[in-house]
Structures are given as structure tokens and as C-alpha cells.
Design a protein around this motif. Structure first.
Motif, PDB file in Angstrom:
ATOM      1  N   CYS A  35     -11.155   2.486  52.838  1.00  0.00           N
ATOM      2  CA  CYS A  35     -10.010   3.190  52.256  1.00  0.00           C
ATOM      3  C   CYS A  35     -10.518   4.492  51.629  1.00  0.00           C
ATOM      4  CB  CYS A  35      -9.332   2.306  51.210  1.00  0.00           C
ATOM      5  SG  CYS A  35     -10.300   2.058  49.695  1.00  0.00           S
ATOM      6  N   HIS A  83     -10.971   0.932  41.408  1.00  0.00           N
ATOM      7  CA  HIS A  83     -10.748   0.319  42.713  1.00  0.00           C
ATOM      8  C   HIS A  83     -10.662  -1.211  42.579  1.00  0.00           C
ATOM      9  CE1 HIS A  83     -11.965   0.396  47.254  1.00  0.00           C
ATOM     10  NE2 HIS A  83     -10.817  -0.190  47.057  1.00  0.00           N
ATOM     11  N   ILE A  86      -7.352  -2.120  41.221  1.00  0.00           N
ATOM     12  CA  ILE A  86      -6.306  -2.077  42.258  1.00  0.00           C
ATOM     13  C   ILE A  86      -6.373  -3.341  43.115  1.00  0.00           C
ATOM     14  CG2 ILE A  86      -5.566  -0.907  44.376  1.00  0.00           C
ATOM     15  CD1 ILE A  86      -6.346   1.734  43.036  1.00  0.00           C
ATOM     16  N   SER A  92      -1.845  -0.003  39.831  1.00  0.00           N
ATOM     17  CA  SER A  92      -1.146   0.260  41.094  1.00  0.00           C
ATOM     18  C   SER A  92      -1.893   1.356  41.849  1.00  0.00           C
ATOM     19  CB  SER A  92       0.298   0.684  40.823  1.00  0.00           C
ATOM     20  OG  SER A  92       0.326   1.852  40.037  1.00  0.00           O
ATOM     21  N   GLU A  93      -1.699   1.368  43.159  1.00  0.00           N
ATOM     22  CA  GLU A  93      -2.370   2.369  43.977  1.00  0.00           C
ATOM     23  C   GLU A  93      -1.882   3.761  43.592  1.00  0.00           C
ATOM     24  OE1 GLU A  93      -3.578   1.039  48.234  1.00  0.00           O
ATOM     25  OE2 GLU A  93      -1.545   0.299  47.874  1.00  0.00           O
ATOM     26  N   CYS A  97      -5.000   6.887  47.166  1.00  0.00           N
ATOM     27  CA  CYS A  97      -5.044   5.810  48.156  1.00  0.00           C
ATOM     28  C   CYS A  97      -4.253   6.119  49.421  1.00  0.00           C
ATOM     29  CB  CYS A  97      -4.535   4.511  47.545  1.00  0.00           C
ATOM     30  SG  CYS A  97      -5.617   3.894  46.237  1.00  0.00           S
ATOM     31  N   SER A 122      -5.129   0.364  52.957  1.00  0.00           N
ATOM     32  CA  SER A 122      -4.722   0.276  51.561  1.00  0.00           C
ATOM     33  C   SER A 122      -5.936   0.022  50.677  1.00  0.00           C
ATOM     34  CB  SER A 122      -3.712  -0.868  51.392  1.00  0.00           C
ATOM     35  OG  SER A 122      -3.439  -1.075  50.024  1.00  0.00           O
ATOM     36  N   CYS A 123      -5.939   0.619  49.504  1.00  0.00           N
ATOM     37  CA  CYS A 123      -7.044   0.434  48.568  1.00  0.00           C
ATOM     38  C   CYS A 123      -7.083  -0.976  47.988  1.00  0.00           C
ATOM     39  CB  CYS A 123      -6.953   1.446  47.435  1.00  0.00           C
ATOM     40  SG  CYS A 123      -7.246   3.144  47.961  1.00  0.00           S
ATOM     41  N   LYS A 124      -5.967  -1.703  48.095  1.00  0.00           N
ATOM     42  CA  LYS A 124      -5.961  -3.056  47.545  1.00  0.00           C
ATOM     43  C   LYS A 124      -6.414  -4.107  48.551  1.00  0.00           C
ATOM     44  CE  LYS A 124      -1.031  -3.435  48.307  1.00  0.00           C
ATOM     45  NZ  LYS A 124       0.253  -3.432  47.685  1.00  0.00           N
TER      46      LYS A 124
END
Length: 161
Positions: A35, A83, A86, A92-93, A97, A122-124
């Protein structure tokens, strides 16, 4: 330059090269797409290769270059911690992201087509784990440790003036 500092900086240099090599191996050989935050988290390692090489090449401004390196590893620790937050749902992103999504005014058809083409990560989403930990978690710990090590190097320069 102090022999102790030289050894420490050489170790950080080698560690940074190995870390970057592993990241690129995971990305290009194992096929795990990073990401945007993962890509940003590589910056301190790239900078460390450059700054430590400069320390050895020019043999001047060692303390200043090491201080710059400390700032980058602190930055890396903060970004990695964010990070992890997240990934765990604490934060939240952010806009970082989803930088690949264009902010242009485009039709919904073009947007859908762009989303199909784009391989947005997605960063999550954790796509790779090592010993059950995400790479962001591991990088948080490593960045904190490297910050402490570089801080010690800076202190060694001050103590031997």
C-alpha cells in the motif's frame, strides 16, 4: 570517526540494504503489492543508505548527517505506528492511503473502469505476515530501535569532540 560509530553505521547500512531487499522480494517475487504507507515506510531505509554512504565518503558533517538520519527513522516509526493503527482499526485511512484515485471530475463509467485497472491496496489490509505480525508492526519496532541506535551514534560524536 570513532571505530564504534563506524561499526554501528556499517551495521545499519547493511541492515537497511537487507531490509529493502526483503521488501522488494516480497513485492516482486512473492507478489504482495504494498500500500502507499508501505512504500512511504521504505524511505528511511533508502535515506540511510544515502546518508551513511555520504558519511563514509566525505568524512565531514558526520553528526549533522546522523541527525538527519535520526529524523528519518523517527518519521518511519511514526508512519509505521500510524499504519499499525489503521490495520487494527484505531485510525481511519487517510488521503495518503488512496492517492492512486484521481481527484478529477470523471464520469461514473470512467471511474469504474479506472478502479478495475487500478490495483489499489488498502492500508488496512495485511497481505503478508511474518511470525504472525504485519510488516508495519515489525517496522514500528525496528524504526524505534534504529532511532535509539542512531541517537547513540550522535551522542558518541558529541562525547568525542
Amino acid at each position: 570517526m570513532l571505530d564504534n560509530n563506524k561499526f554501528i553505521l556499517n551495521s545499519v547500512l547493511v541492515f537497511s540494504i537487507i531490509t529493502l531487499s526483503i521488501a522488494y522480494y516480497i513485492q516482486y517475487v512473492l507478489g504482495h503489492k504494498p500500500c502507499n504507507l508501505c512504500l512511504i515506510e521504505r524511505i528511511p531505509y533508502i535515506v540511510s543508505v544515502i546518508l551513511i554512504s555520504l558519511i563514509f565518503l566525505i568524512n565531514k558533517f558526520e553528526k549533522l548527517l546522523a541527525s538527519g538520519l535520526l529524523i528519518f527513522f523517527i518519521f518511519g516509526a511514526v508512519v509505521s505506528f500510524y499504519h499499525v493503527g489503521i490495520e487494527q482499526g484505531f485510525f481511519s485511512e487517510s488521503l495518503v492511503c488512496d492517492l492512486k484515485i484521481s481527484s478529477e471530475n470523471i464520469s461514473k463509467e470512467n471511474l469504474l473502469k479506472q478502479m478495475e485497472i487500478s490495483s489499489f491496496i488498502s492500508c488496512k489490509d495485511v497481505t503478508f505476515r511474518l511470525l504472525g505480525l504485519s510488516l508495519a508492526t515489525i517496522n514500528t519496532v525496528i524504526s524505534i530501535l534504529l532511532s535509539a541506535i542512531i541517537f547513540k551514534v550522535i551522542k558518541n560524536y558529541e562525547n568525542n569532540k
